[in-house]
Write an enzyme that holds these catalytic residues in place. Structure first.
Site, PDB file in Angstrom:
ATOM      1  N   ALA A 117       0.868  -1.182   0.000  1.00 11.59           N
ATOM      2  CA  ALA A 117       0.000   0.000   0.000  1.00 11.59           C
ATOM      3  C   ALA A 117       0.901   1.228   0.000  1.00 11.59           C
ATOM      4  O   ALA A 117       2.064   1.152   0.425  1.00 11.59           O
ATOM      5  CB  ALA A 117      -0.888  -0.016   1.230  1.00 11.59           C
TER       6      ALA A 117
ATOM      7  N   GLY B 163       0.683  -5.102   1.012  1.00 13.25           N
ATOM      8  CA  GLY B 163      -0.550  -5.194   0.231  1.00 13.25           C
ATOM      9  C   GLY B 163      -0.320  -5.846  -1.130  1.00 13.25           C
ATOM     10  O   GLY B 163      -1.233  -6.462  -1.690  1.00 13.25           O
TER      11      GLY B 163
ATOM     12  N   GLU C 185      -0.463  -9.439  -0.435  1.00 13.31           N
ATOM     13  CA  GLU C 185      -1.861  -9.769  -0.125  1.00 13.31           C
ATOM     14  C   GLU C 185      -2.699  -9.818  -1.401  1.00 13.31           C
ATOM     15  O   GLU C 185      -3.589 -10.656  -1.540  1.00 13.31           O
ATOM     16  CB  GLU C 185      -2.430  -8.749   0.871  1.00 13.31           C
ATOM     17  CG  GLU C 185      -1.819  -8.922   2.259  1.00 13.31           C
ATOM     18  CD  GLU C 185      -2.198  -7.805   3.218  1.00 13.31           C
ATOM     19  OE1 GLU C 185      -2.010  -6.627   2.857  1.00 13.31           O
ATOM     20  OE2 GLU C 185      -2.683  -8.110   4.317  1.00 13.31           O
TER      21      GLU C 185
ATOM     22  N   GLU D 271       5.014  -5.138   6.986  1.00 11.69           N
ATOM     23  CA  GLU D 271       4.263  -4.077   7.694  1.00 11.69           C
ATOM     24  C   GLU D 271       4.789  -3.862   9.109  1.00 11.69           C
ATOM     25  O   GLU D 271       4.751  -2.752   9.642  1.00 11.69           O
ATOM     26  CB  GLU D 271       2.770  -4.427   7.756  1.00 11.69           C
ATOM     27  CG  GLU D 271       2.045  -4.383   6.426  1.00 11.69           C
ATOM     28  CD  GLU D 271       2.035  -5.717   5.689  1.00 11.69           C
ATOM     29  OE1 GLU D 271       2.912  -6.568   5.958  1.00 11.69           O
ATOM     30  OE2 GLU D 271       1.160  -5.897   4.829  1.00 11.69           O
TER      31      GLU D 271
END
Ligand code: DAK
Length: 257
Positions: A65, A108, A111, A131
């Site tokens: 992200a 992300g 993911e 993260e």
């Protein structure tokens, strides 16, 4: 919708979505996620498309992200942005999604790879859930899908240390399907897309749905669900055509009906 953070290319019966934020290693900002969801939902309704490829470039699938976009956000900002709704929409795409991964697939990005149905990686692909290094934890399925794919102790190691792991390790742990030399990862994903696109689309759709069902159900109700989808296929023209073609020793012609 005119896209600026992704591009969409349609070939014979499959489409490729490529991330276009190369200057930030395809960091997934809100605009990109919005465009991605829009493109996926549009392609999901397009009869000329039977499989979808998601890819970045040689250096990065997606490095996570967009940290700069999140850095100053409050919990209420995060809640109000409701970004999870976009991820839920990706999860509900009915057509098979194939990830073609090279370079970084982190946070992300990793993911997103795990929401795909089949994953081809280049030898240079690097995966991870880093993260923890920036004071948070996976927020888009990283603790759940990763654990189901690689098991508890590996997931703990990956999430709690934030370590980056190789394509070979990802293969060995069951996170991805295939590792190929960097010059072939997209080609191989396209080969798989073409192969799936040559199958009867309703059977593909209902089979994907049944496999995904296994993630959130007991074996008993999962088998029940599978059986219902199996029966349903006997209402399709493609089932009649597929079995008739077998008996007549010819190639089936699928209508997607
Ligand atoms: N966000 C924003 N910019 C990024 C970025 C990221 N995740 N990753 C890289 N960039 C930018 C860098 O800032 C740099 O930009 P400039 O400085 O040139 O302007 C450019 O991309 C090139 O990066 P580097 O110079 O750092 O390149 P290196 O080859 O030296 O290093 C690296 C590559 C991938 C090791 C490094 O860039 C890195 O560590 N990147 C961050 C990786 C990371 O921590 N990823 C996890 C982010 S957290 C949610 C859903 C999901 C998430 C959150 C919420 N909701 C549904 C609410 C997910 C969270 C995350 O993914």
């Amino acid at each position: 919708m005119n896209y600026t953070t992704i591009s969409v290319t349609k070939e014979n019966l499959y489409a490729t979505i490529q991330f276009q934020r190369t200057e930030v290693l395809n960091a997934l900002n809100m605009q990109l996620m919005q465009e991605l969801v829009d493109a996926l939902e549009t392609l999901d309704k397009d009869d000329e498309v039977r499989a979808i490829i998601l890819t970045g470039n040689e250096k990065a699938f997606a490095a996570g992200a967009d940290i700069k976009e999140m850095a100053e956000a409050s919990a209420m900002d995060m809640l109000n942005r409701d970004q999870f709704a976009r991820w839920d929409k990706i999860r509900k795409i009915k057509k098979p999604i194939i990830a073609a991964v090279s370079g970084f697939a982190l946070g992300g990005g990793c993911e997103l790879v795990m929401t795909c149905d089949i994953v081809v990686a280049s030898e240079t692909a690097k995966f991870g859930q880093p993260e923890i290094n920036i004071g948070v934890m996976p927020g888009a399925g990283g603790t759940q899908r990763l654990t189901r794919a690689v098991g508890k102790v590996k997931a703990m190691e990956i999430v709690l240390t934030g370590k980056i792991f190789s394509a070979q390790e990802a293969l060995q742990w069951g996170l991805i399907n295939k590792v190929v030399p960097v010059e072939y990862y997209l080609k191989e994903a396209k080969n798989i897309a073409k192969e799936i696109a040559s199958k009867p689309p309703i059977a593909v759709r209902l089979a994907k749905e049944a496999i995904l069902k296994s993630f959130d159900t007991t074996i008993e109700s999962g088998l029940e669900f599978e059986r219902k989808n199996f029966y349903l296929l006997f209402a399709s023209d493609d089932q009649k055509e597929g079995m008739k073609a077998f008996v007549e020793k010819r190639k089936a012609e699928w209508k997607g009906k």
